[in-house]
Design an enzyme around this catalytic site. Structure first.
Site, short mmCIF file in Angstrom:
data_model
loop_
_atom_site.label_atom_id
_atom_site.label_comp_id
_atom_site.label_asym_id
_atom_site.label_seq_id
_atom_site.Cartn_x
_atom_site.Cartn_y
_atom_site.Cartn_z
N HIS A 30 -13.79 -1.39 -15.65
CA HIS A 30 -14.82 -2.13 -14.89
C HIS A 30 -14.19 -3.24 -14.04
O HIS A 30 -14.84 -4.24 -13.73
CB HIS A 30 -15.88 -2.75 -15.82
CG HIS A 30 -16.57 -1.76 -16.68
ND1 HIS A 30 -17.79 -1.19 -16.36
CD2 HIS A 30 -16.21 -1.22 -17.90
CE1 HIS A 30 -18.16 -0.36 -17.32
NE2 HIS A 30 -17.22 -0.35 -18.26
N SER B 152 0.38 -6.12 10.74
CA SER B 152 -0.59 -6.88 11.50
C SER B 152 -0.07 -7.19 12.89
O SER B 152 1.13 -7.40 13.09
CB SER B 152 -0.93 -8.19 10.79
OG SER B 152 -1.76 -9.01 11.59
N LYS C 54 3.45 -9.50 7.45
CA LYS C 54 2.44 -8.80 6.64
C LYS C 54 2.75 -7.31 6.61
O LYS C 54 3.05 -6.70 7.63
CB LYS C 54 1.05 -9.02 7.23
CG LYS C 54 -0.11 -8.58 6.34
CD LYS C 54 -1.43 -9.02 6.97
CE LYS C 54 -2.58 -8.85 6.01
NZ LYS C 54 -2.88 -7.43 5.77
N GLU D 81 -3.50 4.28 2.64
CA GLU D 81 -4.69 4.22 3.48
C GLU D 81 -4.88 5.51 4.26
O GLU D 81 -6.00 6.04 4.38
CB GLU D 81 -4.58 3.03 4.45
CG GLU D 81 -4.65 1.68 3.76
CD GLU D 81 -4.23 0.53 4.64
OE1 GLU D 81 -4.52 -0.63 4.29
OE2 GLU D 81 -3.60 0.77 5.70
#
Length: 465
Positions: free
Chosen positions: A188, A318, A324, A331
């Site tokens: 959870h 980025s 970054k 993805e």
């Protein structure tokens, strides 16, 4: 030399570019179906060519067409399979129902190339006809579902099976590498009892391996062919031996163990084998989404997320934030999996849209099924090589989370009871005291007992002695 030749069909005449190997029916399809600009997948074209090679050779052997004609059509197939004339397969994937336009595109290209091999001119269909010779004993209605079968089998062998093997192997290697890394489990999205990072990767490997077997089982049904059913499954205009002989010849050409379906009409009408394979791909995609999401979550940060593992950075993440790096391979995997799920929905809708002796939505099924296999295979291969292979672990971070997890209190249940354990967890959360400190303060267990019960290695493998 004239820039065009005149070809005729039952609807009239058209000018065809002299350089084109396709003919009038393809030209009509080009004009009628300016839809997506997406052309047939190379694997699908290969499957059609293999079918045409097998049928030409068998029809020649059976005396249905001249021997030299059958050999020449087969030679044209061979040339195109080797890479020639690939730009001649031009019909949009959204086209005439059942795939007649693409089918005639193949027939016309083969007829015209065979004419050239004979030393004749393109368009002289009195000598080699796309319909009467290349397509002898065949129909779109039995060729196209067979091409979907062969195309899917080729794509599975070429793209998906190797990728699944690679991914399962890389996950197994990481399971070995991370076998001693203890971390907090999570259910959870909340703290749970300790686990080992290696065990998590071993579970991933098992999941991928199980999907491999499911897909192979589903794909076995693709090896039963309706080829020989002709227009409506009765075998009209075919030689009595054609059905068995063409399955045997196609087996030799493809390397697959193919056989005629027990009921040709059923094999031509039902799209169930394609739905089953597509469903197995969707099932795999769903678990791969979860795998990719888990990797992204464990790599989240680097300062404000979990950062238990480091996925290999492959490109700047980025356009505005320097330094970054994003989990781009994971993805990309998600996006491909979502596309496969969408294709599966389209295939299911198309499969139920047949009427009586034919399903006219086969072109959609052909593209979506084979493309699903190709992109999923490519994506999972990239995930294995460019992501999983280079994963490193943040051992101290994993251990800190495991030692600080309130769920360690679970190990106390059998010693002090569930309610006492829950009360200790609440006090630890509110006071900042450790579980160990509170238990000792309350005199519920000795230090020696606590050391044994709250042993993280033992908790992560409780039945290992």
């Amino acid at each position: 030399m004239n820039a065009y030749r005149i070809e005729r069909d039952s609807m009239g005449e058209m000018q065809i570019p002299q350089t084109a190997y396709y003919g009038i029916q393809t030209a009509r399809a080009i004009a009628n179906f300016e839809i997506s600009g997406i052309k047939p997948l190379p694997v699908y074209v290969d499957a059609c060519l293999m079918i045409k090679m097998a049928t030409a050779l068998v029809n020649a052997e059976l005396g249905c067409i001249p021997i030299d004609m059958g050999m020449t059509i087969a030679a044209a197939c061979d040339e195109i399979l080797d890479g020639k004339l690939r730009d001649q397969f031009v019909v949009d994937i959204y086209q005439a129902g059942a795939g007649t336009s693409h089918h005639m595109n193949v027939n016309e290209v083969l007829a015209n190339r065979a004419l050239e091999i004979f030393g004749d001119v393109k368009g002289n269909y009195a000598r080699i006809s796309p319909n009467d010779h290349v397509n002898y004993g065949q129909s779109t209605n039995d060729v196209i579902p067979t091409a979907i079968r062969i195309g899917a089998l080729i794509a599975l062998e070429r793209y998906l099976y190797p990728a699944l093997s690679n991914l399962s192997n890389e996950l197994h290697l990481k399971a070995i590498e991370f076998a001693d890394v203890i971390k907090s489990g999570r259910t959870h999205l909340q703290d749970a009892v300790p686990v080992r990072l290696g065990d998590e990767f071993l579970a991933y490997a098992q999941i991928i391996g199980s999907h491999y077997k499911r897909i192979q089982t589903a794909a076995d049904d693709l090896k039963r062919l309706g080829l020989g059913g002709s227009a409506s499954g009765t075998g009209l205009n075919t030689h009595p031996q054609y059905c068995d002989r063409v399955a045997e010849k196609l087996s030799e050409i493809t390397g697959f163990e193919l056989r005629p379906a027990t009921n040709l009409m059923a094999a031509m009408q039902s799209m169930a084998p394609f739905v089953a394979v597509s469903g197995s791909l969707r099932n795999l995609a769903q678990d791969c989404v979860k795998l990719a999401n888990d990797l992204r979550l464990m790599d989240s940060g680097p300062k404000t997320g979990l950062k238990e593992i480091q996925l290999p950075p492959v490109q700047p993440g980025s356009s505005i934030m320097p330094g970054k790096y994003n989990p781009v391979i994971a993805e990309m995997t998600n996006m491909v999996c979502y596309q496969v799920m969408g294709y599966d929905a389209a295939i299911a809708l198309a499969a139920q849209a047949g009427q009586l002796e034919l399903n006219v939505m086969m072109p959609l099924i052909a593209y979506d099924l084979i493309h699903s296999i190709e992109i999923l295979g490519n994506a999972l291969d990239s995930l294995a090589i460019k992501c999983v292979n280079g994963i490193t672990v943040m051992r101290d971070r994993c251990l800190d989370y495991a030692e600080g997890s309130l769920s360690l209190v679970t190990a106390l249940n059998t010693h002090i009871g569930y309610l006492n354990s829950a009360d200790i967890a609440k006090e630890s959360l509110s006071s900042g005291k450790s579980l160990r400190q509170i238990v000792l303060e309350r005199g519920l267990m000795s230090e020696a007992q606590l050391a044994e019960v709250l042993n993280l290695e033992q908790m992560s493998r409780p039945n290992e002695r």
